[in-house]
Design an enzyme around this catalytic site. Structure first.
Site, PDB file in Angstrom:
ATOM      1  NE  ARG A 118     -26.095  -6.683  -4.429  1.00 31.42           N
ATOM      2  CZ  ARG A 118     -27.065  -5.840  -4.123  1.00 31.42           C
ATOM      3  NH1 ARG A 118     -27.097  -4.991  -4.383  1.00 31.42           N
ATOM      4  NH2 ARG A 118     -28.370  -7.129  -3.666  1.00 31.42           N
ATOM      5  CE  LYS A 140      -3.728 -14.058  -6.872  1.00 30.46           C
ATOM      6  NZ  LYS A 140      -3.078 -15.034  -6.807  1.00 30.46           N
ATOM      7  CE  LYS A 224       0.583  -9.293  -7.958  1.00 35.18           C
ATOM      8  NZ  LYS A 224       0.499  -9.322  -6.686  1.00 35.18           N
ATOM      9  CG  ASN A 242       1.888 -18.733  -7.101  1.00 36.97           C
ATOM     10  OD1 ASN A 242       1.234 -17.967  -6.651  1.00 36.97           O
ATOM     11  ND2 ASN A 242       0.672 -19.194  -7.597  1.00 36.97           N
ATOM     12  CG  HIS A 245       4.310 -17.880  -3.135  1.00 36.98           C
ATOM     13  ND1 HIS A 245       5.814 -16.662  -3.868  1.00 36.98           N
ATOM     14  CD2 HIS A 245       4.543 -16.980  -3.043  1.00 36.98           C
ATOM     15  CE1 HIS A 245       5.738 -16.107  -3.758  1.00 36.98           C
ATOM     16  NE2 HIS A 245       4.630 -15.948  -3.241  1.00 36.98           N
ATOM     17  CG  HIS A 249       2.636 -20.769   0.598  1.00 38.47           C
ATOM     18  ND1 HIS A 249       1.887 -20.742  -0.466  1.00 38.47           N
ATOM     19  CD2 HIS A 249       2.525 -19.204   0.847  1.00 38.47           C
ATOM     20  CE1 HIS A 249       1.845 -19.182  -1.038  1.00 38.47           C
ATOM     21  NE2 HIS A 249       1.902 -18.835  -0.888  1.00 38.47           N
TER      22      HIS A 249
HETATM   23  N1  LIG Z   1      -3.084  -9.730  -2.200  1.00 40.94           N
HETATM   24  C1  LIG Z   1      -2.057 -10.090  -3.191  1.00 40.94           C
HETATM   25  O1  LIG Z   1      -1.628 -10.293  -4.027  1.00 40.94           O
HETATM   26  C2  LIG Z   1      -1.010 -10.403  -2.053  1.00 40.94           C
HETATM   27  C3  LIG Z   1       0.555 -10.987  -2.757  1.00 40.94           C
HETATM   28  C4  LIG Z   1       1.465 -11.723  -1.517  1.00 40.94           C
HETATM   29  C5  LIG Z   1       0.909 -11.165  -0.603  1.00 40.94           C
HETATM   30  N2  LIG Z   1      -0.244 -10.995   0.483  1.00 40.94           N
HETATM   31  C6  LIG Z   1      -0.791 -10.195   1.643  1.00 40.94           C
HETATM   32  O2  LIG Z   1       0.386  -9.643   2.759  1.00 40.94           O
HETATM   33  C7  LIG Z   1       0.234 -10.004   3.727  1.00 40.94           C
HETATM   34  C8  LIG Z   1       1.553  -9.268   4.125  1.00 40.94           C
HETATM   35  O3  LIG Z   1       1.701  -8.309   3.727  1.00 40.94           O
HETATM   36  P1  LIG Z   1       3.450  -7.410   4.317  1.00 40.94           P
HETATM   37  O4  LIG Z   1       4.183  -8.396   4.141  1.00 40.94           O
HETATM   38  O5  LIG Z   1       3.228  -6.368   3.599  1.00 40.94           O
HETATM   39  O6  LIG Z   1       3.168  -7.619   5.701  1.00 40.94           O
HETATM   40  P2  LIG Z   1       2.233  -6.983   6.852  1.00 40.94           P
HETATM   41  O7  LIG Z   1       0.642  -6.136   6.381  1.00 40.94           O
HETATM   42  O8  LIG Z   1       1.991  -7.320   8.458  1.00 40.94           O
HETATM   43  O9  LIG Z   1       3.563  -5.667   7.546  1.00 40.94           O
HETATM   44  C9  LIG Z   1       4.375  -5.886   7.900  1.00 40.94           C
HETATM   45  C10 LIG Z   1       4.783  -5.123   9.127  1.00 40.94           C
HETATM   46  O10 LIG Z   1       5.397  -4.095   9.188  1.00 40.94           O
HETATM   47  C11 LIG Z   1       4.182  -2.761   9.239  1.00 40.94           C
HETATM   48  N3  LIG Z   1       4.611  -1.759   8.854  1.00 40.94           N
HETATM   49  C12 LIG Z   1       3.763  -1.448   7.621  1.00 40.94           C
HETATM   50  N4  LIG Z   1       4.579  -0.508   7.230  1.00 40.94           N
HETATM   51  C13 LIG Z   1       5.067  -0.227   7.697  1.00 40.94           C
HETATM   52  C14 LIG Z   1       6.391   1.322   7.851  1.00 40.94           C
HETATM   53  N5  LIG Z   1       6.409   2.003   6.495  1.00 40.94           N
HETATM   54  N6  LIG Z   1       7.362   1.468   8.569  1.00 40.94           N
HETATM   55  C15 LIG Z   1       7.050   0.683   9.507  1.00 40.94           C
HETATM   56  N7  LIG Z   1       6.645  -1.232  10.099  1.00 40.94           N
HETATM   57  C16 LIG Z   1       5.884  -0.666   9.200  1.00 40.94           C
HETATM   58  C17 LIG Z   1       3.312  -3.950  10.003  1.00 40.94           C
HETATM   59  O11 LIG Z   1       2.869  -2.648  10.790  1.00 40.94           O
HETATM   60  C18 LIG Z   1       3.421  -4.812  10.397  1.00 40.94           C
HETATM   61  O12 LIG Z   1       4.147  -5.510  11.099  1.00 40.94           O
HETATM   62  C19 LIG Z   1      -0.349 -11.317   3.563  1.00 40.94           C
HETATM   63  O13 LIG Z   1      -1.354 -11.500   4.405  1.00 40.94           O
HETATM   64  C20 LIG Z   1      -0.550 -12.088   2.615  1.00 40.94           C
HETATM   65  O14 LIG Z   1      -0.626 -12.825   2.407  1.00 40.94           O
HETATM   66  C21 LIG Z   1      -1.175 -10.339  -0.539  1.00 40.94           C
HETATM   67 ZN   LIG Z   2       4.374 -13.961  -2.131  1.00 45.75          ZN
END
Ligand SMILES: NC(=O)c1ccc[n+]([C@@H]2O[C@H](COP(=O)([O-])OP(=O)(O)OC[C@H]3O[C@@H](n4cnc5c(N)ncnc54)[C@H](O)[C@@H]3O)[C@@H](O)[C@H]2O)c1
Ligand SMILES: [Zn+2]
Length: 359
Positions: A118, A140, A224, A242, A245, A249
């Protein structure tokens, strides 16, 4: 190093931003104190940074889950794998889950931490620009369902965020640009001065100039954090985040996820939102041109050539940001001033999609 605070009463936490946080044992140990640690990472990030992190905790019980790379692994299967590891390693209620990676790893590890017994502590160590300015902050957490992104999740805040800017040195340029889209977004919705600063510093950011990077990440996190502190569960103003977005999306969905990075789709979405604002009479054409040129300087797409406008409109109507069946669009009443429009006229959305190359 910079430190700022996300103000959420007893759930408040610090965000630390700076180079070499991952090699600073004192900082790491000050912020990660549990005796049992589960580090969640992936096959790309772990070989780069995992030893650096775990090497500082040789006196603790450290378990790891290393996932395959990619959005497809932000899944219930990966979630189960994390749960199985926590259970079989007999982790207690006072353990800590550490997310080492981009947003995929961060969202999944955060959701696992929210659910195990939990709720146990978790710490975010984001290694993409997008994760450092966006996904690691704000609480989130989620995994995807085969029928939709982020359908299963929780609001659950981390204990702290450690953003080591040196980790960005290995990030592919496209991923860096994708993160810049979210940075530009913050300037557009909340801070015109920051947007002006970005106009002058995009090149420095793309070259990972340390001072520029730290400034951009700090300001993005501050903006943020401000919104999240005001509206943790997105009942009101958090929706401004958003901007771009709803269009973004739809672009991701229309192109089958994967062809466009999320941040790239948001980049094009920011221009579409600006054009919508201009056609609605709330933003000047000169401001639209400024936005387009910052996006281009960030190497983000500014056209959606060949995508089908009707399909995009249908996808926008399905976006989960719709409320009671009404589409809610974030638009601009100036640079630095985001605002919410309910039920934007379909014909105007169609016009801006076509302005940007949709057919
Ligand atoms: N929680 C939230 O508020 C929120 C907000 C925006 C996005 N998201 C989520 O985040 C995700 C996208 O995140 P992202 O863009 O970081 O994608 P990701 O985690 O897939 O990373 C992008 C790529 O970079 C690689 N990578 C990561 N760090 C690296 C580094 N230092 N050097 C080399 N390669 C590296 C990863 O392995 C991947 O291939 C989505 O699932 C999205 O829904 C969440
Ligand atoms: Zn975004």
């Amino acid at each position: 190093m910079e430190t700022l605070q996300v103000a959420l009463d007893e759930r408040s936490y610090p965000i630390l931003i700076g180079p070499d946080l991952l090699t600073d044992g004192t900082i790491l140990r000050a912020h990660i104190q549990a005796a049992q640690l589960l580090v969640v990472s992936n096959e790309v990030v772990a070989p780069l940074f995992l030893d650096r992190l775990t090497g500082r905790f040789t006196d603790r019980h450290v378990a790891t889950v290393i996932l395959p790379d990619g959005e497809a692994h932000k899944s219930l299967e990966s979630f189960s794998q994390v749960m199985d590891t926590l259970v079989s390693a007999r982790f207690h209620r006072d353990c800590c889950v550490v997310a080492l990676g981009g947003g995929v790893v961060g969202d999944l590890a955060g959701f696992a931490a929210a659910c195990y017994q939990r709720g146990v502590d978790y710490v975010q160590i984001p290694t993409t620009l997008l994760a450092q300015v966006d996904s690691s902050v704000g609480g989130k957490t989620a995994v995807n369902h085969p029928r939709g992104k982020n359908l299963i999740g929780a609001f659950y805040q981390p204990r702290c965020v450690l953003a080591d800017t040196n980790t960005l040195k290995t990030l592919p340029p496209r991923e860096l640009s994708a993160g810049l889209a979210e940075v530009i977004k913050y300037g557009l919705i909340l801070d015109g001065e920051f947007f002006c600063w970005l106009e002058d510093h995009i090149a420095a950011l793309r070259e990972l100039e340390p001072h520029a990077l730290r400034t951009a990440i700090r300001r993005s996190c501050e903006l943020k954090a401000l919104i999240v502190a005001e509206d943790e569960r997105e009942a009101g103003r958090r929706a401004l985040l958003n901007l771009g977005h709803t269009f973004g999306h739809a672009i991701e969905a229309a192109t089958g996820y994967g062809e466009w990075l999320h941040g790239e789709a948001v980049g094009a979405g920011l221009l579409l939102a600006a054009k919508f604002a201009a056609r609605s009479g709330t933003l000047s054409d000169a401001d639209v041109a400024r936005i387009e040129s910052v996006l281009k300087a960030a190497a983000l797409p500014t056209s959606i050539d060949g995508l089908a406008a009707e399909q995009l409109l249908d996808l926008m109507a399905l976006d989960k940001k719709t409320r009671r069946g009404e589409l809610r669009l974030i638009t601009l009443t100036g640079i630095g001033a985001g605002s919410i429009v309910n039920n934007p006229p379909r014909h105007r959305l169609m016009e801006v999609l076509k302005d940007c190359g949709a057919v």
